[in-house]
Scaffold this motif. Structure first.
Motif, PDB file in Angstrom:
ATOM      1  N   ARG A  94     -30.234  21.102  -8.731  1.00 38.93           N
ATOM      2  CA  ARG A  94     -31.262  20.147  -9.198  1.00 38.93           C
ATOM      3  C   ARG A  94     -32.629  20.638  -8.751  1.00 38.93           C
ATOM      4  N   ASP A 176     -31.063  14.542  -3.975  1.00 40.14           N
ATOM      5  CA  ASP A 176     -31.358  15.020  -5.327  1.00 40.14           C
ATOM      6  C   ASP A 176     -30.207  14.809  -6.304  1.00 40.14           C
ATOM      7  N   ALA A 178     -28.941  12.503  -7.986  1.00 39.84           N
ATOM      8  CA  ALA A 178     -29.141  11.708  -9.203  1.00 39.84           C
ATOM      9  C   ALA A 178     -30.248  12.275 -10.104  1.00 39.84           C
ATOM     10  N   TRP A 179     -30.829  13.388  -9.714  1.00 32.14           N
ATOM     11  CA  TRP A 179     -31.891  13.992 -10.544  1.00 32.14           C
ATOM     12  C   TRP A 179     -31.311  14.297 -11.924  1.00 32.14           C
ATOM     13  N   PRO A 180     -31.945  13.878 -13.033  1.00 34.48           N
ATOM     14  CA  PRO A 180     -31.314  13.960 -14.357  1.00 34.48           C
ATOM     15  C   PRO A 180     -31.405  15.362 -14.975  1.00 34.48           C
ATOM     16  N   LEU A 181     -30.638  16.268 -14.410  1.00 30.98           N
ATOM     17  CA  LEU A 181     -30.673  17.654 -14.878  1.00 30.98           C
ATOM     18  C   LEU A 181     -29.278  18.224 -14.721  1.00 30.98           C
ATOM     19  N   TRP A 182     -28.838  18.992 -15.722  1.00 34.56           N
ATOM     20  CA  TRP A 182     -27.503  19.607 -15.617  1.00 34.56           C
ATOM     21  C   TRP A 182     -27.475  20.511 -14.391  1.00 34.56           C
TER      22      TRP A 182
END
Ligand SMILES: Cc1cc2nc3c(=O)[nH]c(=O)nc-3n(C[C@H](O)[C@H](O)[C@H](O)COP(=O)(O)OP(=O)(O)OC[C@H]3O[C@@H](n4cnc5c(N)ncnc54)[C@H](O)[C@@H]3O)c2cc1C
Length: 220
Positions: A94, A176, A178-182
Motif C-alpha cells: 500500500r 495502511d 485499509a488503503w484502497p489499493l491493490w
C-alpha cells in the motif's frame, strides 16, 4: 560440511533473518541461474561483469576466450566475488516505502585458478552447457583440440557464501491495511517461448524433447 561458516565477509547484517548459509539452499539457487556477475578489482578500479558459469560440487567454473581480461585476472589467482540473483516477483505494498522484490540471491567469495588438463576442461564445459540446457552436451559435436586450445577455463573453489531470500506478501504497516489499493505479489519467472529454428537446419531434424519441455524453475 553442510553449511558455510559465517565470517566477517559473508555474514548478512542487514535483514539477517533473510540469510541462509546451508549449501543445499545456496546450490539450488546457483543451479537455477543462467548468468552470474563477477566482481573484481584491478588497480583500485572495481569491475562487475556478467558471464555464464556452472557449479561443479563446491566450485564455480567459467570459460571464455584466451584474451578475456576477466578470465586472465581470475586465472592469475586474484580473489573475486560472484553473485547470482533470481527474481521471483514484484511485491506491491500500500505504501511506497514497503514495495519490494521477492528474490533468491547468492554472493560467494573465492580465489580462482586456470583449469589446464583437457579432461578437466571438458568436464567444466559440459557442466556449463548442462547448466543452460540439460541434455545438449551429449547431442552436440564435441570440441576439436583447436577449439579446446582456444578456450580458457577457470575454476573458483567457493570459500565463503551466503544466500538471501525474500518471500511472501508486502510488509505494510497495519495502519495502511485499509488503503484502497491493490496489494500483493506479481509472481515472475523465466519462461521459454516457442523455439525458433535456424534456417540452415535440415528439415527432418525434430525439436528435441529437452527444448519442448524446457523450464528454468527449480523452485521447491
Ligand atoms: C533483486 C534484489 C533487489 C534488492 N533491492 C534492494 C534495495 O532496493 N535496497 C536495498 O537496500 N537492498 C536491496 N537488496 C538487498 C541487497 O542485496 C543487500 O543485501 C542490502 O542492500 C544490504 O547491503 P549491505 O551492504 O548492508 O549488506 P550486508 O548485510 O552488510 O552484507 C554482508 C554480506 O552479506 C552477504 N550478502 C549481502 N546481501 C546479499 C544478498 N542479496 N544475497 C546474498 N548474500 C548477501 C554478502 O556476503 C555480504 O558481503 C536487493 C537484493 C536483491 C537480490
Amino acid at each position: 560440511l553442510t553449511a558455510f561458516a559465517k565470517t566477517d565477509r559473508n555474514r548478512i547484517t542487514r535483514l539477517a533473518k533473510r540469510g541462509h548459509y546451508d549449501r543445499a539452499t545456496i546450490n539450488h539457487i546457483l543451479d537455477e541461474a543462467l548468468v552470474c556477475h563477477v566482481g573484481f578489482v584491478e588497480q583500485h578500479q572495481p569491475y562487475v561483469l556478467p558471464i555464464n558459469f556452472a557449479r561443479l560440487g563446491a566450485t564455480i567454473v567459467m570459460h571464455g576466450s584466451k584474451t578475456s581480461r576477466l578470465l586472465t585476472h581470475i586465472a592469475a589467482g586474484h580473489p573475486v566475488c560472484v553473485e547470482v540473483t533470481l527474481v521471483d516477483g514484484l511485491v506491491l505494498a500500500r505504501s511506497v516505502f514497503h514495495h519490494s522484490i521477492n528474490y533468491r540471491s547468492v554472493v560467494l567469495f573465492g580465489t580462482g585458478h586456470l583449469v589446464e588438463a583437457d579432461s578437466d576442461k571438458l568436464a567444466a564445459l559440459s557442466a556449463m552447457m548442462e547448466q543452460l540446457i540439460p541434455g545438449r552436451w551429449q547431442a552436440a559435436r564435441q570440441p576439436t583440440q583447436q577449439e579446446l586450445n582456444a578456450t580458457s577455463v577457470v575454476a573458483i573453489p567457493i570459500d565463503h557464501a551466503s544466500a538471501k531470500i525474500r518471500r511472501g506478501p508486502p510488509g505494510d504497516d497495519p495502519a495502511d491495511a485499509a488503503w484502497p489499493l491493490w496489494a500483493g505479489v506479481l509472481p515472475l519467472q523465466v519462461q521459454a517461448l516457442a523455439p525458433v529454428p535456424d534456417t540452415r537446419m535440415p528439415v527432418d531434424v525434430g525439436v528435441p524433447e529437452y527444448l519442448t519441455n524446457y523450464a528454468r524453475n527449480k523452485k521447491d
